[in-house]
Design a protein around this motif. Sequence first.
Motif, short mmCIF file in Angstrom:
data_model
loop_
_atom_site.label_atom_id
_atom_site.label_comp_id
_atom_site.label_asym_id
_atom_site.label_seq_id
_atom_site.Cartn_x
_atom_site.Cartn_y
_atom_site.Cartn_z
N GLU A 1 71.60 44.18 58.94
CA GLU A 1 70.51 42.80 58.59
C GLU A 1 71.18 41.75 58.93
O GLU A 1 72.60 41.37 58.85
N LEU A 2 70.56 40.71 59.13
CA LEU A 2 70.92 39.25 59.84
C LEU A 2 71.78 38.71 58.57
O LEU A 2 72.86 37.94 59.03
N TRP A 3 71.39 38.63 57.43
CA TRP A 3 72.45 37.94 56.43
C TRP A 3 73.53 38.41 56.18
O TRP A 3 74.75 37.81 56.02
N ILE A 4 73.88 39.68 57.07
CA ILE A 4 75.27 40.30 56.74
C ILE A 4 76.34 39.35 57.65
O ILE A 4 77.54 38.85 57.25
N PRO A 5 76.10 39.46 58.95
CA PRO A 5 77.01 38.64 59.91
C PRO A 5 77.16 36.92 59.68
O PRO A 5 77.93 36.55 59.64
N ILE A 6 75.93 36.55 59.13
CA ILE A 6 75.97 35.17 58.69
C ILE A 6 76.62 34.91 57.51
O ILE A 6 77.45 33.89 57.58
N THR A 7 76.75 35.62 56.45
CA THR A 7 77.69 35.63 55.13
C THR A 7 78.95 35.83 55.82
O THR A 7 79.88 34.90 55.08
N ILE A 8 79.39 36.61 56.38
CA ILE A 8 80.72 36.79 57.10
C ILE A 8 81.49 35.58 57.77
O ILE A 8 82.46 35.18 57.51
N ALA A 9 80.34 35.11 58.49
CA ALA A 9 80.97 33.66 59.26
C ALA A 9 80.88 32.52 58.22
O ALA A 9 82.00 31.74 58.32
N PHE B 1 73.59 28.70 53.04
CA PHE B 1 72.11 28.33 52.91
C PHE B 1 71.10 29.33 53.66
O PHE B 1 70.29 29.95 52.85
N THR B 2 71.44 29.69 54.74
CA THR B 2 70.59 30.60 55.48
C THR B 2 70.65 32.00 54.91
O THR B 2 69.50 32.73 54.81
N ALA B 3 71.82 32.53 54.45
CA ALA B 3 71.98 33.94 54.01
C ALA B 3 71.14 34.02 52.78
O ALA B 3 70.59 34.92 52.33
N MET B 4 71.36 32.84 52.07
CA MET B 4 70.88 32.77 50.51
C MET B 4 69.08 32.57 50.66
O MET B 4 68.63 33.03 49.67
N SER B 5 69.09 32.30 51.86
CA SER B 5 67.42 32.25 51.91
C SER B 5 66.87 33.57 52.23
O SER B 5 65.56 33.94 52.14
N LEU C 1 63.58 27.97 48.61
CA LEU C 1 62.43 29.09 48.39
C LEU C 1 61.37 28.16 47.92
O LEU C 1 60.25 28.71 47.88
N SER C 2 61.47 26.97 47.19
CA SER C 2 60.58 26.20 46.84
C SER C 2 59.84 25.59 48.09
O SER C 2 58.79 24.85 47.97
N LEU C 3 60.42 25.54 49.36
CA LEU C 3 59.89 24.88 50.36
C LEU C 3 58.69 25.92 51.29
O LEU C 3 58.85 27.14 51.26
N ASP C 4 57.35 25.01 51.50
CA ASP C 4 56.55 26.12 52.39
C ASP C 4 56.96 25.73 53.72
O ASP C 4 56.01 24.75 54.27
N GLY C 5 57.74 26.30 54.44
CA GLY C 5 58.15 25.81 55.91
C GLY C 5 57.80 27.15 56.64
O GLY C 5 57.29 27.96 56.54
N PRO C 6 58.40 26.88 57.99
CA PRO C 6 58.10 28.00 59.21
C PRO C 6 58.94 29.20 58.98
O PRO C 6 58.77 30.06 59.61
N GLY C 7 59.93 29.12 57.86
CA GLY C 7 60.89 30.36 57.76
C GLY C 7 62.23 29.89 57.15
O GLY C 7 62.65 29.09 56.84
N PRO C 8 63.24 30.99 56.90
CA PRO C 8 64.19 30.52 56.13
C PRO C 8 65.24 29.96 56.74
O PRO C 8 65.80 28.98 56.04
#
Length: 300
Positions: A2-10, A245-249, A182-189
């Motif tokens: 899952e994408l959040w894993i390498p992002i978190t390690i970085a 921020f990205t991982a937590m999104s 999460l409160s933002l209505d944007g194009p993605g995390p």
Amino acid sequence: MELWIPITIAAAFLQNLRSALQKHLQGKLGTRGASFVRFGYGFPLAILYAVVLHWGVGLAFPTLNWSFAFWAVIGGLAQIFATMLLVYLFSLRNFAVGTAYSKTEPVQAAIFGFVLLGERITFGAVIAIVVGVIGVMLISIARAPLSWRNTFAALTSRTALIGIASGAVFGVSAVAYRSASLSLDGPGPIMNAAVTLACVTTFQTAFMLVWMLWKDKQEIVQVLRSWRSSALVGIAGVLGSACWFTAMSLQQVAYVRALGQIELVFTFMASYFLFHERVNRTEVVGCLLIVCGILGLLFW
């Protein structure tokens, strides 16, 4: 994977790099100045990151709202004071142990996530919390004979309380940032996280500049004079924050911060090779228990 894993390690690696640089600067700039450089030299890059995603990648800017503003301010203020507590902690204990104290954050983030966001805590997570607390207790008494009296005295010592407080406030900031994104209505995390980071770091820079102008203008001069090393802190800080921020999104705060405990591995390496600090056996066991407790949150 899952994408959040390498992002978190970085994120964990960059956070450790930033903390090591801040420890180096703390003796030159003081606690407030060494904390400010994280935001002051980082916010232009945060804004640039969001602009590149918009103009270069074509992602639309999300529409800001009052809920976002509330959580962004709460998270920004919490991160400022948590960072100052952590930088000050480095002057009381060595780099590895000081960082380990603050690593009670994921446990506290799990609790805050449950209270503020309704994110569930399983029975396995409760066990993991207990293991982590035992690890903190071992670190607290590592340099004194083992007894109930020494344990109580260590856990209520200034160092322990500052470290645990730092972890608690970091936990609040993490949950607040997830809520803001999460409160933002944007194009993605990814874009939501980038805009959250840009807004928060800009606010933090303005807040700390006003504070420093009020308390001690000379601190600003010292920060400008040390721009080379300070800029490195800002770069490492904003890149790490972008990853957090990205991982937590993408994933719950407790799980992201749990995996982020891999930072302790980087911390021990920096403590030994960069600062030539010694950690005794009990402190190592305590840190390992904290890691086991945190990883328990990830897998249970």
